[in-house]
Design a protein around this motif. Structure first.
Motif, short mmCIF file in Angstrom:
data_model
loop_
_atom_site.label_atom_id
_atom_site.label_comp_id
_atom_site.label_asym_id
_atom_site.label_seq_id
_atom_site.Cartn_x
_atom_site.Cartn_y
_atom_site.Cartn_z
N GLU A 98 -4.57 4.70 3.11
CA GLU A 98 -5.74 4.92 3.95
C GLU A 98 -5.99 3.69 4.80
OE1 GLU A 98 -8.19 7.71 0.79
OE2 GLU A 98 -8.92 5.72 1.35
N ARG A 99 -6.69 3.88 5.93
CA ARG A 99 -7.03 2.73 6.75
C ARG A 99 -8.03 1.88 6.01
NH1 ARG A 99 -9.40 3.94 11.80
NH2 ARG A 99 -9.58 6.12 11.31
N ARG A 113 -12.77 1.04 6.15
CA ARG A 113 -13.66 2.07 6.67
C ARG A 113 -14.85 2.26 5.73
NH1 ARG A 113 -11.70 5.60 10.27
NH2 ARG A 113 -13.89 6.13 10.44
N ARG A 135 -17.26 3.77 3.15
CA ARG A 135 -17.04 4.76 2.11
C ARG A 135 -18.39 5.29 1.62
NH1 ARG A 135 -12.79 1.45 2.09
NH2 ARG A 135 -10.75 2.39 1.73
N THR A 141 -21.22 14.70 5.55
CA THR A 141 -19.78 14.95 5.69
C THR A 141 -19.27 15.89 4.60
OG1 THR A 141 -19.06 13.09 4.31
CG2 THR A 141 -19.48 12.65 6.64
N ASP A 160 -17.00 19.80 11.73
CA ASP A 160 -16.31 18.58 11.35
C ASP A 160 -17.29 17.43 11.09
OD1 ASP A 160 -16.44 16.80 13.98
OD2 ASP A 160 -16.07 18.86 14.59
N GLY A 176 -14.63 6.85 15.82
CA GLY A 176 -14.05 7.62 14.73
C GLY A 176 -12.58 7.33 14.50
N GLY A 177 -11.82 8.36 14.19
CA GLY A 177 -10.41 8.21 13.87
C GLY A 177 -9.54 9.04 14.77
N LYS A 195 -8.46 11.95 14.08
CA LYS A 195 -8.85 13.34 13.95
C LYS A 195 -10.37 13.42 13.82
CE LYS A 195 -4.58 14.56 11.51
NZ LYS A 195 -4.01 15.14 10.26
N GLU A 197 -11.95 15.07 11.79
CA GLU A 197 -12.36 15.16 10.39
C GLU A 197 -12.76 13.80 9.83
OE1 GLU A 197 -9.67 16.57 11.65
OE2 GLU A 197 -10.34 18.67 11.53
N GLU A 198 -12.41 12.72 10.52
CA GLU A 198 -12.75 11.38 10.03
C GLU A 198 -14.15 10.98 10.49
OE1 GLU A 198 -9.67 8.32 10.14
OE2 GLU A 198 -8.36 9.79 11.09
#
Length: 409
Positions: free
Chosen positions: A30-31, A34, A36, A49, A55, A280-281, A283, A285-286
């Motif tokens: 994982e990056r 970020r 959590r 989320t 999303d 964001g990321g 995608k 979804e992030e």
């Protein structure tokens, strides 16, 4: 945004991420760094989320869009950095003090620059402008840059004779403007975007060789100095999109991928009232990280961060609680260096600009479209002109869900 367009984007960005390699990955794949869900400041956002349906980015966009301005503890503030924020190194020797002064900037050795853990290539520079120099860029964005041959949203929907000299048609109305929201808006207050250099086509989502006008030399010089300080010597300012926000404005979730050269950074300059920016990321979804942008702040998206989803859910009054932030109250020095691109503004002109900014934010985003020696691919069936925006637009406000198209921040 059509479904087919959303499905194609991750392929382009994932390829870039793969090329950058494992340097941006942690041991668990994982990056790193970020936010959590266990962190207190993100608890409420994390709960969103986990809900079903849309999303994660969209939920957080709405979370910050509707959040009480007094409860924004989860938003990164680079004026008091901590947590996932770290100091970034700049290339001090790449920009002489004289060139920095000519661009209206402090010497690079005096800048503060920050990065965010988990976002390689993202650089945030809190207001590096010399006292009074922000005023020059505000005036240019309101008085000069909206004029032809540049293109603005008003040119696409109004007769040519009605969009000549937007400043001249608006200044008296702005100067007399009161606090009532029911007053008629001036033409400058109806401005939503301006394009410079290679003009972005809102229908095709592309640039083209046959829709280009000269890029403003002062803005090109500023951009070149900032890019060089961030390690991108030789950056060419080839296209610009200026966004004009009011307190009811927002910028929808998107990625800036239309430029043909993604190896060069995207530069963002903010003036006036503050905003929340979501990064964001690869995608949707992030879940994104939220951060404040204040007047004079510069943001650079490069490398891995160049093609990440981002948005502006909200424009906020500046945190000082005054009509304008103090950095905009500072007058320009009478002793400008030889070759300076900064021009003095008359008191009359600044009164108009200041009145506009009391409820507005201006953002300039500059990008290099083509790599050195690169050309546009041959295309058929398009004249490359800037067409009127389609239903697929990014800009939103609380009066119309989908409003005018703006890009970046």
């Amino acid at each position: 945004m059509s479904k087919s367009r959303r499905e194609r984007r991750p392929t382009v960005r994932t390829a870039l991420a793969a090329a950058i390699g494992t340097a941006v990955r942690g041991r668990n794949g994982e990056r790193e760094g970020r936010p959590r869900p266990g962190r207190p400041e993100m608890a409420a956002a994390a709960a969103l989320t986990r809900e079903g349906g849309e999303d994660a980015f969209r939920r957080l966009f709405r979370f910050y869009r509707q959040r009480d301005a007094s409860d924004l503890r989860g938003v990164v503030d680079f004026s008091a950095p901590g947590g996932q924020v770290f100091r970034s190194q700049l290339s001090i020797s790449s920009v002489s003090d004289q060139d920095a002064y000519r661009a209206g900037l402090q010497p690079v050795s005096q800048w503060k620059a920050y990065g965010l853990s988990g976002y390689p290539g993202f650089i945030f520079i809190p207001n590096p402008f010399l006292p009074g120099c922000q005023r020059h860029w505000v005036k240019q964005c309101l008085k000069l840059y909206p004029e032809k041959p540049n293109v603005c949203n008003l040119h696409l929907h109004m007769a040519p004779e009605k969009t000549t000299d937007l400043w001249g048609q608006s200044k008296e109305q702005l100067r007399r403007k009161g606090s009532s929201k029911w007053e008629p808006r001036s033409l400058l207050e109806k401005l939503r975007w301006v394009t410079l250099g290679y003009h972005y086509n809102w229908d095709t989502k592309k640039y083209s060789a046959n829709h280009h006008t000269p890029f403003p030399s002062d803005l090109a010089f500023l951009s070149e100095q900032v890019a060089a300080a961030c390690g991108f010597r030789g950056f060419q300012a080839q296209a610009g999109i200026l966004n004009y926000y009011h307190f009811d404005s927002s910028l929808g979730i998107h990625v800036d991928e239309s430029e043909l050269d993604h190896s060069r950074p995207l530069l963002s300059f903010s003036f006036g009232q503050s905003s929340i920016f979501l990064l964001g990321g690869l995608k949707r979804e992030e879940a994104p990280t939220a951060m404040f942008m204040h007047s004079g702040d510069i943001m650079v998206m490069s490398g891995f961060s160049r093609l990440l989803y981002h948005a502006v859910p909200r424009v906020l009054p500046n945190p000082e609680g005054t009509a304008l932030p103090a950095c905009l109250d500072q007058a320009l020095s009478s002793d400008l260096p030889a070759g300076s691109v900064i021009e003095h503004s008359s008191d009359e002109d600044w009164q108009v600009c200041a009145k506009y900014l009391q409820s507005s934010r201006i953002n300039m985003t500059i990008r290099q479209v083509l790599a050195e020696g690169q050309k546009f691919p041959e295309e058929s069936g398009t004249n490359g002109k800037g067409q009127a925006p389609s239903e697929d637009s990014y800009h939103e406000n609380n009066k119309a869900k989908r409003h005018k198209p703006n890009r970046v921040s």
